[in-house]
Design an enzyme around this catalytic site. Structure first.
Site, short mmCIF file in Angstrom:
data_model
loop_
_atom_site.label_atom_id
_atom_site.label_comp_id
_atom_site.label_asym_id
_atom_site.label_seq_id
_atom_site.Cartn_x
_atom_site.Cartn_y
_atom_site.Cartn_z
N LYS A 68 0.84 -1.21 0.00
CA LYS A 68 0.00 0.00 0.00
C LYS A 68 0.87 1.26 0.00
O LYS A 68 0.56 2.25 -0.66
CB LYS A 68 -0.93 -0.02 1.22
CG LYS A 68 -1.77 1.21 1.41
CD LYS A 68 -2.82 1.43 0.33
CE LYS A 68 -3.50 2.78 0.50
NZ LYS A 68 -4.63 3.00 -0.38
N LYS B 284 -0.18 11.40 5.81
CA LYS B 284 0.14 10.30 6.74
C LYS B 284 0.76 9.12 5.98
O LYS B 284 1.76 8.54 6.38
CB LYS B 284 -1.16 9.90 7.44
CG LYS B 284 -1.16 8.68 8.30
CD LYS B 284 -1.81 7.44 7.71
CE LYS B 284 -3.15 7.53 7.11
NZ LYS B 284 -3.73 6.29 6.58
P1 NAP Z 1 -12.52 8.78 7.35
O1 NAP Z 1 -13.61 9.17 6.42
O2 NAP Z 1 -11.82 9.82 8.15
O3 NAP Z 1 -13.14 7.64 8.32
C1 NAP Z 1 -12.52 7.16 9.47
C2 NAP Z 1 -13.61 6.64 10.39
O4 NAP Z 1 -13.00 6.04 11.54
C3 NAP Z 1 -14.54 7.74 10.89
O5 NAP Z 1 -15.88 7.32 10.71
C4 NAP Z 1 -14.17 7.88 12.35
O6 NAP Z 1 -15.26 8.24 13.16
C5 NAP Z 1 -13.75 6.47 12.67
N1 NAP Z 1 -12.89 6.42 13.86
C6 NAP Z 1 -11.76 7.12 14.11
N2 NAP Z 1 -11.25 6.80 15.31
C7 NAP Z 1 -12.09 5.87 15.84
C8 NAP Z 1 -12.12 5.16 17.04
N3 NAP Z 1 -11.18 5.33 17.98
N4 NAP Z 1 -13.14 4.29 17.26
C9 NAP Z 1 -14.10 4.10 16.33
N5 NAP Z 1 -14.13 4.76 15.15
C10 NAP Z 1 -13.14 5.64 14.91
O7 NAP Z 1 -11.36 7.99 6.58
P2 NAP Z 1 -11.48 7.10 5.25
O8 NAP Z 1 -11.24 7.96 4.06
O9 NAP Z 1 -12.67 6.23 5.34
O10 NAP Z 1 -10.13 6.23 5.41
C11 NAP Z 1 -10.04 5.14 6.34
C12 NAP Z 1 -8.72 4.41 6.08
O11 NAP Z 1 -8.71 3.94 4.72
C13 NAP Z 1 -7.47 5.31 6.22
O12 NAP Z 1 -6.42 4.56 6.74
C14 NAP Z 1 -7.18 5.72 4.78
O13 NAP Z 1 -5.82 6.03 4.60
C15 NAP Z 1 -7.60 4.46 4.01
N6 NAP Z 1 -8.02 4.66 2.62
C16 NAP Z 1 -8.84 5.71 2.27
C17 NAP Z 1 -9.24 5.84 0.93
C18 NAP Z 1 -10.12 6.99 0.47
O14 NAP Z 1 -10.18 7.22 -0.76
N7 NAP Z 1 -10.80 7.71 1.34
C19 NAP Z 1 -8.82 4.91 -0.02
C20 NAP Z 1 -8.03 3.84 0.38
C21 NAP Z 1 -7.64 3.73 1.71
P3 NAP Z 1 -15.79 9.77 13.27
O15 NAP Z 1 -17.05 9.77 12.44
O16 NAP Z 1 -16.05 10.00 14.70
O17 NAP Z 1 -14.72 10.67 12.72
#
Ligand code: NAP
Length: 324
Positions: free
Chosen positions: A179, A247
């Site tokens: 990744k 990050k």
């Molecule tokens: P995001 O929209 O910021 O979602 C993260 C989620 O995790 C939020 O709903 C957050 O809750 C929750 N969370 C954070 N801390 C927590 C805890 N302690 N307990 C329970 N829930 C918690 O991020 P995302 O874009 O979905 O990305 C998630 C992961 O996938 C990351 O590692 C990112 O690098 C990877 N990724 C993202 C993409 C993309 O295009 N977005 C693509 C591939 C990989 P809240 O609602 O309270 O904030």
């Protein structure tokens, strides 16, 4: 050894219902899995509960009675806290259960977590993804897997509900190394596309026509196609947030240091993403690299850029942001 997960019988816990996690959890429900869901904020949990998932108030509660726990969280400390912290996954998951961490985190932290779980008789796969929100919604993610090959085989039915290109990479941490490689290619290509389109514009040449021409040759890529279009529209709603890509490049640079590989272009884009974050643009889509370059090039402000939307309000109008 873990029995193969079965969409008709297996119980899956899903923790982290953000841009990626919410549609992924929905796809597990659609595939027939019984689902228990937990998230820090409540709205997404209730949305999934309305579709038939069981709401849980803590990672421990979500993991109780589950055969596998999927985590889709922002960063390494989040996964460490959710898995090992008070009220964490290890307090609820049965011995023989498996953690499938699909977040993008450090390979070193991943290996440490896998060892901690193994001491308790639990297994762990690192299974980060590429394909963005669009791939998460459509169930077409590319999934890069590290861990025990037998555990990977047992979890294949779960992964097949989420993605199309499912590749076993190697032992624990190998999926996260893959990744990091993915994120290097995406970041450096994004910067190249930003530079090309900004050069065209500042030279008085229509950048939309340049993009169109480049799409037919060696310069073509999904980034030029999808993010290039976003740059032309100045649509920087996430998508993939600047802070998350910053990050990821930090993870890649640490891996480069450990392996003795100088990641020159990665370091440059890492700094540029850091500059965007320092300007309060951490929640903008990472294609906002183009906005920074335009500013450096002294370009006029142009039409207003779309502000990022809060996560709760769902995908931006006009559909999900492009895959990455
Ligand atoms: P995001 O929209 O910021 O979602 C993260 C989620 O995790 C939020 O709903 C957050 O809750 C929750 N969370 C954070 N801390 C927590 C805890 N302690 N307990 C329970 N829930 C918690 O991020 P995302 O874009 O979905 O990305 C998630 C992961 O996938 C990351 O590692 C990112 O690098 C990877 N990724 C993202 C993409 C993309 O295009 N977005 C693509 C591939 C990989 P809240 O609602 O309270 O904030």
């Amino acid at each position: 050894m873990l029995a193969a997960l079965d969409p008709q019988r297996s119980v899956i816990a899903f923790i982290g219902l953000g841009i990626m996690g919410k549609p992924m959890a929905r796809n597990l429900l659609k595939a027939g899995f019984r689902l228990r869901v937990h998230n820090r904020s409540r709205a997404a949990v209730e949305e999934l509960a309305a579709l038939g998932a069981q709401a849980a108030d803590s990672p421990r509660e979500a993991a109780q009675g589950a055969d596998a726990v999927v985590t889709m969280l922002p960063d390494s400390p989040d996964v460490e806290q959710v898995v090992l912290g008070p009220g964490g996954v290890v307090e609820g998951l049965r011995p023989g259960g498996v953690l499938v961490d699909m977040s993008t985190i450090s390979p070193t932290v991943t290996r440490r977590l896998a060892q901690e779980l193994a001491r308790r008789g639990m297994a762990m796969l690192d299974a980060p993804v590429s394909g963005g929100e669009k791939g998460a919604i459509e169930g077409t993610l590319s999934i890069m897997v590290g861990g025990d090959p037998a555990v990977f085989e047992a979890c294949r039915p779960l992964l097949q509900a989420l993605g199309k290109n499912i590749v076993y990479i190697g032992p624990s941490g190998a999926g996260q190394v893959a990744k990091a490689c993915n994120q290097i290619v995406v970041a450096v290509t994004l910067q190249a596309v930003s530079e090309a389109l900004t050069l065209a514009e500042r030279s008085g040449v229509d950048p939309a026509r340049v993009r169109h021409a480049l799409l037919g040759g060696f310069a073509s890529s999904r980034i030029l196609e999808l993010h290039g279009q976003r740059m032309l529209e100045r649509n920087f709603r996430p998508g993939f947030k600047v802070r998350l890509h910053h990050k990821d490049l930090g993870i890649a640079l640490a891996a480069g240091k450990a392996a003795g590989v100088p990641l020159l272009a990665t370091a440059l884009v890492h700094e540029l993403l850091g500059a965007l974050e320092a300007r309060g643009m951490g929640d903008w889509d990472h294609s906002a690299l183009a906005a920074l370059l335009q500013e450096l090039a002294g370009a006029p402000a142009g039409p207003p850029t779309a502000p990022p939307q809060p996560a709760e309000s769902g995908p931006p109008p006009g559909g999900p942001a492009p895959a990455r």
